[in-house]
Design an enzyme around this catalytic site. Structure first.
Site, mmCIF file in Angstrom:
data_model
loop_
_atom_site.group_PDB
_atom_site.id
_atom_site.type_symbol
_atom_site.label_atom_id
_atom_site.label_comp_id
_atom_site.label_asym_id
_atom_site.label_seq_id
_atom_site.Cartn_x
_atom_site.Cartn_y
_atom_site.Cartn_z
ATOM 1 N N CYS A 59 0.851 -1.201 0.000
ATOM 2 C CA CYS A 59 0.000 0.000 0.000
ATOM 3 C C CYS A 59 0.887 1.252 0.000
ATOM 4 C CB CYS A 59 -0.903 -0.013 1.235
ATOM 5 S SG CYS A 59 -2.041 1.379 1.274
ATOM 6 N N CYS A 63 0.678 4.528 6.975
ATOM 7 C CA CYS A 63 0.063 4.354 8.303
ATOM 8 C C CYS A 63 1.008 3.532 9.192
ATOM 9 C CB CYS A 63 -1.288 3.656 8.160
ATOM 10 S SG CYS A 63 -2.313 4.336 6.830
ATOM 11 N N CYS A 66 0.294 -0.172 10.293
ATOM 12 C CA CYS A 66 -0.250 -1.150 9.352
ATOM 13 C C CYS A 66 0.793 -2.073 8.710
ATOM 14 C CB CYS A 66 -1.030 -0.438 8.256
ATOM 15 S SG CYS A 66 -1.874 -1.624 7.181
ATOM 16 N N CYS A 103 -16.998 -8.281 5.044
ATOM 17 C CA CYS A 103 -16.265 -7.012 4.861
ATOM 18 C C CYS A 103 -15.015 -7.268 4.034
ATOM 19 C CB CYS A 103 -15.837 -6.443 6.205
ATOM 20 S SG CYS A 103 -17.180 -6.261 7.369
ATOM 21 N N CYS A 134 -19.845 -5.080 3.075
ATOM 22 C CA CYS A 134 -19.065 -3.931 3.531
ATOM 23 C C CYS A 134 -17.758 -3.941 2.754
ATOM 24 C CB CYS A 134 -18.803 -4.048 5.034
ATOM 25 S SG CYS A 134 -17.754 -2.716 5.666
ATOM 26 N N CYS A 194 -19.277 2.859 8.319
ATOM 27 C CA CYS A 194 -18.554 2.164 9.383
ATOM 28 C C CYS A 194 -17.278 2.978 9.585
ATOM 29 C CB CYS A 194 -18.244 0.738 8.941
ATOM 30 S SG CYS A 194 -17.184 -0.159 10.095
ATOM 31 N N ARG A 266 -18.087 -1.767 17.582
ATOM 32 C CA ARG A 266 -17.444 -3.062 17.356
ATOM 33 C C ARG A 266 -16.144 -3.218 18.141
ATOM 34 N NH1 ARG A 266 -16.809 -3.701 11.693
ATOM 35 N NH2 ARG A 266 -18.982 -4.308 11.698
#
Ligand code: SAM
Ligand code: DTB
Ligand code: SF4
Length: 351
Positions: A59, A63, A66, A103, A134, A194, A266
């Site tokens: 990616c 972040c 991550c 998801c 999702c 979400c 959640r």
């Protein structure tokens, strides 16, 4: 504040008020959260969603938490966009273990034009299996958002992750405003939102409060609010970050429940590192959704049978799909009408 006072759905929380919620004695906070929870939900039902990484690693975003960021070496095996058929098989498997929402997550900054047709096929196929859908694909433009909504996507996951003030310490390749823009497109398209965050990034209490304020002060609360506990992955800059105090984690769930009384909160990533007692406290604090199935996106999650055992020990039942609940309700009405009709026929024949 009176612990039993009912709090209306609000969008004007101030930092001082939210800090006052956090700073209450633990038992007072949990009692208030549980009271609010019972006003809007069956306290013994928990929604279960299953995750699948449809595109893994490499990616371009940085972040710091991550494992999928291309900026860090975590030894993760990269995987290009999965074939639609493989995604549908995984969705069918999730349905078979009792999940009601599927998801799909992609390690993208944003979806590309060439990937969109496949992603839309995935939405349609998963929906046809009778699951809620999702996706979390990064930043969207208006057209992509509309295409996902048209394909029938139920939820779009797009986390704010932390406070606006702390955001730049964690991610430098995008801005908080970018995130809010995508959330606004999703809301305008009619899909459900979400959006939540992560604890354990080295953030302060004010950062946790300000994250919840950002979420709760949106024009409409996100329908789903995932609160993740950092999964520390070797090779990421936050791999050695200190643990979140378990009671502070529970406090954050409780404050989220009070501030967003009608949302599903959640208990998200990080359950593998939590014992049963902590998860039970999380449900008591008002968490009423989990990720279910042995994998999150790239890291482990508790085994499905272990979760079902915990639910059974706590007297918790998985929540039915919203639409399915309507179908069940409709079927019951139809049955009642048939019974009424046949008893009328019986009565008419008898007189
Ligand atoms: N790339 C998309 C994005 O960032 O919006 C979607 C996938 S991304 C993995 C979804 C969310 O997973 C992040 O916003 C973050 O909250 C959570 N996450 C990622 N790595 C995590 C970790 N190591 N521990 C806990 N949560 C994590
Ligand atoms: C969310 O808030 N948490 C999920 C989901 N939304 C996409 C992701 C958790 C990822 C945990 C790290 C991993 O498995 O890669
Ligand atoms: Fe990419 Fe999402 Fe991971 Fe950030 S959290 S590096 S955007 S996959």
């Amino acid at each position: 504040m009176n612990a039993t006072a009912s709090i209306a759905t609000r969008h004007d929380w101030s930092l001082a008020e939210v800090k006052a919620l956090f700073e209450q004695p633990f038992n007072d906070l949990l009692f208030q959260a549980q009271t609010v929870h019972r006003e809007h939900f069956d306290a013994n039902r928990v929604q279960v969603s299953t995750l699948l990484s449809i595109k893994t690693g490499a990616c371009p975003e940085d972040c710091k938490y991550c494992p999928q960021s291309g900026h860090y070496n975590t030894g993760l095996e990269k995987q290009k966009l999965l074939e639609v058929q493989k995604v549908l098989q995984a969705a069918a498997d999730a349905k078979a273990i009792g999940s009601t929402r599927f998801c799909m997550g992609a390690a993208w900054k944003h979806p590309s034009a060439k990937d969109m047709p496949y992603v839309l096929e995935m939405v349609k196929g998963v929906k046809a299996l009778g699951l809620e859908t999702c996706m979390t694909l990064g930043k969207l433009d208006k057209e992509q958002t509309a295409a996902l909504a048209d394909a029938g996507l139920d939820y779009y996951n797009h986390n704010l992750d932390t406070s606006p003030e702390f955001y730049g310490n964690i991610i430098t390749t995008r801005t908080y405003a970018d995130r809010l823009e995508t959330l606004a497109y999703v809301r305008d398209s009619g899909m459900k939102i979400c959006s939540g965050g992560i604890l354990g990034l080295g953030e302060s209490l004010d950062d946790r409060a300000n994250l919840l304020i950002q979420l709760a002060n949106l024009p409409e609360h996100p329908e789903s609010v995932p609160i993740n506990m950092l999964v520390k992955v070797k090779g990421t800059p936050l791999a050695e970050e200190k643990d979140v105090d378990p009671f502070d984690f529970i406090r954050t769930l409780a404050v989220a429940r009070i501030m967003m009384p009608k949302s599903h909160v959640r208990l998200s990533a990080g359950r593998e590192a939590m014992n049963d007692q902590m998860q039970a406290l999380a449900f008591f604090a008002g968490a009423n959704s989990i990720f279910y199935g042995e994998k999150l996106l790239t890291t482990v999650n508790p085994q499905a049978n272990k979760d079902m055992e915990l639910f059974a020990r706590l007297g918790i039942k998985p929540e039915e799909r919203e639409e399915h609940a309507d179908e069940v309700h409709q079927a019951a009405i139809e049955q009642a009408l048939i019974e009424q009709k046949s008893s009328e026929q019986f009565y008419n024949a008898a007189v």
